[in-house]
Design a protein around this motif. Sequence first.
Motif, PDB file in Angstrom:
ATOM      1  N   MET A  46       0.836  -1.209   0.000  1.00  0.00           N
ATOM      2  CA  MET A  46       0.000   0.000   0.000  1.00  0.00           C
ATOM      3  C   MET A  46       0.864   1.249   0.000  1.00  0.00           C
ATOM      4  SD  MET A  46      -3.005  -1.011   2.692  1.00  0.00           S
ATOM      5  CE  MET A  46      -1.889  -1.862   3.807  1.00  0.00           C
ATOM      6  N   CYS A  47       0.367   2.243  -0.695  1.00  0.00           N
ATOM      7  CA  CYS A  47       1.085   3.511  -0.746  1.00  0.00           C
ATOM      8  C   CYS A  47       0.082   4.651  -0.601  1.00  0.00           C
ATOM      9  CB  CYS A  47       1.849   3.624  -2.065  1.00  0.00           C
ATOM     10  SG  CYS A  47       2.788   5.167  -2.195  1.00  0.00           S
ATOM     11  N   ILE A  48      -0.032   5.157   0.590  1.00  0.00           N
ATOM     12  CA  ILE A  48      -0.927   6.277   0.852  1.00  0.00           C
ATOM     13  C   ILE A  48      -0.083   7.466   1.281  1.00  0.00           C
ATOM     14  CG2 ILE A  48      -2.827   7.127   2.263  1.00  0.00           C
ATOM     15  CD1 ILE A  48      -3.855   4.331   2.481  1.00  0.00           C
ATOM     16  N   ARG A  49      -0.267   8.565   0.634  1.00  0.00           N
ATOM     17  CA  ARG A  49       0.557   9.729   0.920  1.00  0.00           C
ATOM     18  C   ARG A  49      -0.101  10.627   1.965  1.00  0.00           C
ATOM     19  NH1 ARG A  49       2.142  11.430  -5.321  1.00  0.00           N
ATOM     20  NH2 ARG A  49       3.074   9.427  -5.907  1.00  0.00           N
ATOM     21  N   ASP A  50       0.712  11.411   2.614  1.00  0.00           N
ATOM     22  CA  ASP A  50       0.161  12.304   3.618  1.00  0.00           C
ATOM     23  C   ASP A  50      -0.671  13.415   2.993  1.00  0.00           C
ATOM     24  OD1 ASP A  50       2.104  13.896   2.519  1.00  0.00           O
ATOM     25  OD2 ASP A  50       3.304  14.090   4.341  1.00  0.00           O
ATOM     26  N   SER A  51      -0.593  13.550   1.661  1.00  0.00           N
ATOM     27  CA  SER A  51      -1.402  14.558   0.974  1.00  0.00           C
ATOM     28  C   SER A  51      -2.779  14.031   0.572  1.00  0.00           C
ATOM     29  CB  SER A  51      -0.670  15.063  -0.267  1.00  0.00           C
ATOM     30  OG  SER A  51      -0.442  13.992  -1.170  1.00  0.00           O
ATOM     31  N   THR A  52      -3.041  12.741   0.787  1.00  0.00           N
ATOM     32  CA  THR A  52      -4.304  12.122   0.381  1.00  0.00           C
ATOM     33  C   THR A  52      -5.484  12.749   1.119  1.00  0.00           C
ATOM     34  OG1 THR A  52      -3.196  10.016  -0.072  1.00  0.00           O
ATOM     35  CG2 THR A  52      -5.579   9.946   0.274  1.00  0.00           C
ATOM     36  N   GLU A  77      -2.024   2.523   7.791  1.00  0.00           N
ATOM     37  CA  GLU A  77      -1.766   3.425   6.672  1.00  0.00           C
ATOM     38  C   GLU A  77      -2.622   4.690   6.775  1.00  0.00           C
ATOM     39  OE1 GLU A  77       0.529   3.118   4.125  1.00  0.00           O
ATOM     40  OE2 GLU A  77       1.279   1.520   5.408  1.00  0.00           O
ATOM     41  N   LEU A  78      -3.878   4.514   7.190  1.00  0.00           N
ATOM     42  CA  LEU A  78      -4.756   5.678   7.330  1.00  0.00           C
ATOM     43  C   LEU A  78      -4.218   6.672   8.361  1.00  0.00           C
ATOM     44  CD1 LEU A  78      -8.343   4.103   7.250  1.00  0.00           C
ATOM     45  CD2 LEU A  78      -7.232   5.455   5.465  1.00  0.00           C
ATOM     46  N   LYS A  79      -3.498   6.143   9.322  1.00  0.00           N
ATOM     47  CA  LYS A  79      -2.895   7.000  10.351  1.00  0.00           C
ATOM     48  C   LYS A  79      -1.959   8.047   9.731  1.00  0.00           C
ATOM     49  CE  LYS A  79      -0.183   6.519  14.615  1.00  0.00           C
ATOM     50  NZ  LYS A  79       0.551   5.540  15.474  1.00  0.00           N
ATOM     51  N   LYS A  80      -1.377   7.676   8.585  1.00  0.00           N
ATOM     52  CA  LYS A  80      -0.433   8.576   7.918  1.00  0.00           C
ATOM     53  C   LYS A  80      -1.141   9.678   7.113  1.00  0.00           C
ATOM     54  CE  LYS A  80       2.655   4.602   7.285  1.00  0.00           C
ATOM     55  NZ  LYS A  80       3.312   3.733   6.271  1.00  0.00           N
ATOM     56  N   CYS A  81      -2.440   9.494   6.901  1.00  0.00           N
ATOM     57  CA  CYS A  81      -3.186  10.435   6.055  1.00  0.00           C
ATOM     58  C   CYS A  81      -3.635  11.633   6.887  1.00  0.00           C
ATOM     59  CB  CYS A  81      -4.393   9.746   5.446  1.00  0.00           C
ATOM     60  SG  CYS A  81      -3.981   8.386   4.356  1.00  0.00           S
ATOM     61  N   VAL A  82      -2.731  12.505   7.195  1.00  0.00           N
ATOM     62  CA  VAL A  82      -3.041  13.616   8.090  1.00  0.00           C
ATOM     63  C   VAL A  82      -3.960  14.649   7.435  1.00  0.00           C
ATOM     64  CG1 VAL A  82      -0.944  13.335   9.426  1.00  0.00           C
ATOM     65  CG2 VAL A  82      -0.919  14.797   7.385  1.00  0.00           C
ATOM     66  N   GLU A 124      -9.868  13.825   4.335  1.00  0.00           N
ATOM     67  CA  GLU A 124     -11.122  14.539   4.565  1.00  0.00           C
ATOM     68  C   GLU A 124     -12.343  13.638   4.434  1.00  0.00           C
ATOM     69  OE1 GLU A 124     -11.110  17.747   1.795  1.00  0.00           O
ATOM     70  OE2 GLU A 124      -9.532  18.859   2.853  1.00  0.00           O
ATOM     71  N   ARG A 125     -12.287  12.673   3.490  1.00  0.00           N
ATOM     72  CA  ARG A 125     -13.449  11.830   3.231  1.00  0.00           C
ATOM     73  C   ARG A 125     -13.022  10.363   3.152  1.00  0.00           C
ATOM     74  NH1 ARG A 125     -15.473  12.981  -2.011  1.00  0.00           N
ATOM     75  NH2 ARG A 125     -13.397  13.739  -2.551  1.00  0.00           N
ATOM     76  N   LEU A 126     -13.804   9.490   3.794  1.00  0.00           N
ATOM     77  CA  LEU A 126     -13.481   8.072   3.859  1.00  0.00           C
ATOM     78  C   LEU A 126     -14.717   7.247   3.505  1.00  0.00           C
ATOM     79  CD1 LEU A 126     -11.465   5.823   4.551  1.00  0.00           C
ATOM     80  CD2 LEU A 126     -12.168   6.050   6.948  1.00  0.00           C
ATOM     81  N   ASN A 127     -14.617   6.461   2.435  1.00  0.00           N
ATOM     82  CA  ASN A 127     -15.724   5.643   1.965  1.00  0.00           C
ATOM     83  C   ASN A 127     -15.455   4.176   2.303  1.00  0.00           C
ATOM     84  OD1 ASN A 127     -17.828   4.406   0.661  1.00  0.00           O
ATOM     85  ND2 ASN A 127     -17.419   5.282  -1.350  1.00  0.00           N
ATOM     86  N   LEU A 128     -16.197   3.668   3.283  1.00  0.00           N
ATOM     87  CA  LEU A 128     -16.081   2.274   3.711  1.00  0.00           C
ATOM     88  C   LEU A 128     -17.370   1.513   3.409  1.00  0.00           C
ATOM     89  CD1 LEU A 128     -14.379   2.859   7.192  1.00  0.00           C
ATOM     90  CD2 LEU A 128     -13.263   2.378   5.007  1.00  0.00           C
ATOM     91  N   ASN A 129     -18.058   1.903   2.362  1.00  0.00           N
ATOM     92  CA  ASN A 129     -19.326   1.295   1.980  1.00  0.00           C
ATOM     93  C   ASN A 129     -19.106  -0.117   1.432  1.00  0.00           C
ATOM     94  OD1 ASN A 129     -21.713   0.578   0.491  1.00  0.00           O
ATOM     95  ND2 ASN A 129     -22.246   2.743   0.326  1.00  0.00           N
ATOM     96  N   LEU A 138      -9.748  -0.272  11.698  1.00  0.00           N
ATOM     97  CA  LEU A 138      -9.840   0.792  10.693  1.00  0.00           C
ATOM     98  C   LEU A 138      -9.951   2.187  11.305  1.00  0.00           C
ATOM     99  CD1 LEU A 138     -12.260  -0.820   8.072  1.00  0.00           C
ATOM    100  CD2 LEU A 138      -9.900  -0.121   7.647  1.00  0.00           C
ATOM    101  N   THR A 139     -10.586   2.279  12.468  1.00  0.00           N
ATOM    102  CA  THR A 139     -10.941   3.609  12.991  1.00  0.00           C
ATOM    103  C   THR A 139     -10.160   4.047  14.229  1.00  0.00           C
ATOM    104  OG1 THR A 139     -12.737   2.662  14.349  1.00  0.00           O
ATOM    105  CG2 THR A 139     -13.300   3.381  12.103  1.00  0.00           C
ATOM    106  N   LYS A 140      -9.334   3.183  14.784  1.00  0.00           N
ATOM    107  CA  LYS A 140      -8.744   3.525  16.075  1.00  0.00           C
ATOM    108  C   LYS A 140      -7.781   4.709  16.028  1.00  0.00           C
ATOM    109  CE  LYS A 140      -5.261  -0.186  15.774  1.00  0.00           C
ATOM    110  NZ  LYS A 140      -4.765  -1.421  16.442  1.00  0.00           N
ATOM    111  N   TYR A 141      -7.248   5.005  14.844  1.00  0.00           N
ATOM    112  CA  TYR A 141      -6.326   6.136  14.745  1.00  0.00           C
ATOM    113  C   TYR A 141      -6.983   7.380  14.127  1.00  0.00           C
ATOM    114  CZ  TYR A 141      -2.793   2.528  15.529  1.00  0.00           C
ATOM    115  OH  TYR A 141      -2.051   1.493  16.056  1.00  0.00           O
ATOM    116  N   LEU A 142      -8.246   7.251  13.715  1.00  0.00           N
ATOM    117  CA  LEU A 142      -8.863   8.330  12.964  1.00  0.00           C
ATOM    118  C   LEU A 142      -9.263   9.535  13.814  1.00  0.00           C
ATOM    119  CD1 LEU A 142     -11.149   6.383  10.454  1.00  0.00           C
ATOM    120  CD2 LEU A 142      -8.953   7.493  10.000  1.00  0.00           C
TER     121      LEU A 142
END
Length: 323
Positions: free
Chosen positions: A1-7, A28-33, A36-41, A59-63
């Motif tokens: 996975m590659c998620i940038r902090d600009s995501t 990885e989501l922890k790095k997404c500082v 703004e929007r998260l779709n877990l549908n 999924l949500t513990k760091y959000l």
Amino acid sequence: MCIRDSTKYVSISGNSYSKEFCRDFGEELKKCVNLERLNLNDIFVGRKKDEIPESLTNLTKYLASNEKLYAMDLSNNAIGPNGAQALAPFFETTKTLKVLIINNCGLGIEGARIIAQALQKGNVNLEVISMARNRIEDDGVTHLASSLRNMTELREVYVFQNFIRKEGMKNLLEALKSTTKLEALDVQDNYIIEGSVDALISIIYNSEKLKVINVSDCNISEDSNERIIEALEATNLKFEKFGYNYNELNDSDLAKRFLNVLVTENPNLKRLDIKGNDFSKNTKKYYQETLKAANKLQVLSRFESDDEEEEDDQTQLFSDLKV
């Protein structure tokens, strides 16, 4: 996975993820500082129910520490009460969430209670809440109403198809009648009877910004129809969408008054759902001619329909909610 902090936007919808994946993805989501929007549908297709709470925790513990996340869609997952409990720590601590979509998640009364109390504990000030198709019933929506009462920025509420009867609906609508920014209300396929009719009328009188309302299939009586139409006639609301299917709007004069106030006062009317009311041929002709003269014939639904799939599609289109 590659998620940038600009995501800013992440969607993993329409898949089936293990709790191990959710653990790694949560990291990885922890790095997404700047997320703004998260779709877990619809992300647990075929997964066992006992896996899902741990996956949601992962999924949500760091959000909660994210300072920009404002919209989340958790719809079409078998969350249930146990999954709601797993989500509660996030709802209790988030400071930025504004849009929560959690439709068709099997919450039931207990799941609705857990989420509502978590939102209230965290003083979450939502702008949009959609908790439809969860069979939250009277008790569940009463808990939800308690949390919504304090949300000063609330603009849109969607709780259609939840088996909400008169007491629960009354509690919900009374909680919303002082919401000054309310723009959209969808309570389709529940019950608006007796005291809840009074509360709906109060919303019509008090909500100056209301422009979308769906009270289709709400067992509204003919007497209540007249009172609701009187309230519409006495206000200057500018509706864009109005849902009034299957509500015993059978009296010809009332049906014409209903149309007149919507067409006269609402230049931006885009949709009028009126199926399942027992209109005479003359009333149907009046609707068609009046709307045609106003160049709005395209906004009118069919007068009758036995197609359940079409009805379901119309419900989906009424809100246009997206994350």
